[in-house]
Design a protein around this motif. Structure first.
Motif, PDB file in Angstrom:
ATOM      1  N   ILE A  77     115.073  19.343  93.223  1.00  0.00           N
ATOM      2  CA  ILE A  77     113.704  18.932  93.620  1.00  0.00           C
ATOM      3  C   ILE A  77     114.081  18.149  94.961  1.00  0.00           C
ATOM      4  N   ALA A  78     115.371  17.594  95.376  1.00  0.00           N
ATOM      5  CA  ALA A  78     115.714  17.325  96.488  1.00  0.00           C
ATOM      6  C   ALA A  78     115.310  18.019  97.864  1.00  0.00           C
ATOM      7  N   ARG A  79     115.024  19.279  97.465  1.00  0.00           N
ATOM      8  CA  ARG A  79     114.857  20.213  98.621  1.00  0.00           C
ATOM      9  C   ARG A  79     113.402  20.351  98.946  1.00  0.00           C
ATOM     10  N   VAL A  80     112.410  19.504  98.096  1.00  0.00           N
ATOM     11  CA  VAL A  80     111.235  19.705  98.378  1.00  0.00           C
ATOM     12  C   VAL A  80     110.829  19.048  99.464  1.00  0.00           C
ATOM     13  N   THR A  81     109.818  20.068 100.523  1.00  0.00           N
ATOM     14  CA  THR A  81     109.200  19.046 101.714  1.00  0.00           C
ATOM     15  C   THR A  81     107.742  19.028 101.760  1.00  0.00           C
ATOM     16  N   GLU A  82     107.231  19.740 100.791  1.00  0.00           N
ATOM     17  CA  GLU A  82     105.845  19.794 100.556  1.00  0.00           C
ATOM     18  C   GLU A  82     105.152  20.035  99.340  1.00  0.00           C
TER      19      GLU A  82
ATOM     20  N   GLU B 181      94.190  10.555  94.074  1.00  0.00           N
ATOM     21  CA  GLU B 181      95.225   9.390  94.010  1.00  0.00           C
ATOM     22  C   GLU B 181      96.571   9.689  93.827  1.00  0.00           C
ATOM     23  N   MET B 182      97.049  10.743  93.209  1.00  0.00           N
ATOM     24  CA  MET B 182      98.233  11.231  92.949  1.00  0.00           C
ATOM     25  C   MET B 182      98.909  11.674  94.467  1.00  0.00           C
ATOM     26  N   ALA B 183      98.001  12.357  95.197  1.00  0.00           N
ATOM     27  CA  ALA B 183      98.556  12.716  96.310  1.00  0.00           C
ATOM     28  C   ALA B 183      99.054  11.640  97.273  1.00  0.00           C
ATOM     29  N   LEU B 184      98.787  10.513  96.925  1.00  0.00           N
ATOM     30  CA  LEU B 184      99.172   9.294  97.782  1.00  0.00           C
ATOM     31  C   LEU B 184     100.825   8.903  97.200  1.00  0.00           C
ATOM     32  N   GLY B 185     100.939   9.680  96.387  1.00  0.00           N
ATOM     33  CA  GLY B 185     102.610   9.164  96.082  1.00  0.00           C
ATOM     34  C   GLY B 185     103.445  10.542  96.268  1.00  0.00           C
TER      35      GLY B 185
END
Length: 209
Positions: free
Chosen positions: A91-96, A202-206
């Motif tokens: 999960i640390a590789r997620v950029t988007e 709302e979720m997108a904010l985090g």
């Protein structure tokens, strides 16, 4: 790599096609849930969450609940919200983060503003948006992009006509708190998806964007 991508896209297309083209009984909301869960059952990168409790749907997805009112007498046609999430192993590789909401009206009679003159034929395919979202997640589950997190929501319901169907001139309060006036029950898609879109915003904010 080209062959791998082609195979993944074809498997995703077939998965989406089965949902989109399935008849109103074979791909009723409950049957779609079963098909999606079975398809992703062995994939550790995919999680599937199903919301099918009437009270929770009425509270968190009130506009979807309104569309589904006339169909609620039949369990397999009751509204469901399916959340499918893809996360790479690291999960640390997620950029988007990509967030998708799909319309999944398994049959659209038009409701009280009923479709006439043969216009109802083919309305089992009013779930193609949800099918496309599910198909995209299927492709992700096969190709496993390391940089991408995907959250997809399928808003599944049936726009039936009956004694408890929602009607024009009703005032409905959405999850966002906004009041919406129904002007035509055959414009059910925006009602079916509105609360899920609000939740995703709302979720997108985090999330990483």
């Amino acid at each position: 790599k080209i062959v791998r991508n082609a195979i993944a896209l074809e498997r995703a297309r077939v998965f989406a096609r089965d949902i989109a083209g399935g008849d109103p009984e074979r791909m009723a909301p409950g049957k779609i849930v079963d098909y999606v869960k079975a398809s992703f059952n062995d994939d550790s990168n995919i999680s599937v969450t199903v919301i099918d409790n009437d009270e929770i749907i009425a509270q968190d997805y009130p506009l979807l609940a309104a569309v589904s009112r006339a169909a609620n007498r039949v369990d397999r046609h009751k509204a469901r919200v399916v959340e499918i999430e893809y996360k790479p192993s690291d999960i640390a590789r997620v950029t988007e983060t990509l967030m998708l909401v799909g319309k999944g009206v398994t049959y659209d009679t038009g409701g009280a503003d009923i479709k006439i003159s043969g216009k109802m034929a083919g309305m089992a395919r009013d779930k193609c948006g949800a099918a496309a979202v599910a198909g995209f997640l299927k492709a992700c589950s096969i190709l496993k992009p390391p940089h991408l997190k995907v959250i997809g929501v399928l808003c599944l319901c049936r726009n039936s006509v009956g004694e408890d169907c929602y009607v024009a001139d009703e005032l409905l309060v959405s999850k966002s708190g906004k009041t919406v006036r129904v002007t035509n029950t055959d414009a059910e898609g925006r009602f079916a998806m509105a609360d899920a879109l609000y939740k995703m915003s709302e979720m997108a904010l985090g999330e990483l964007n």
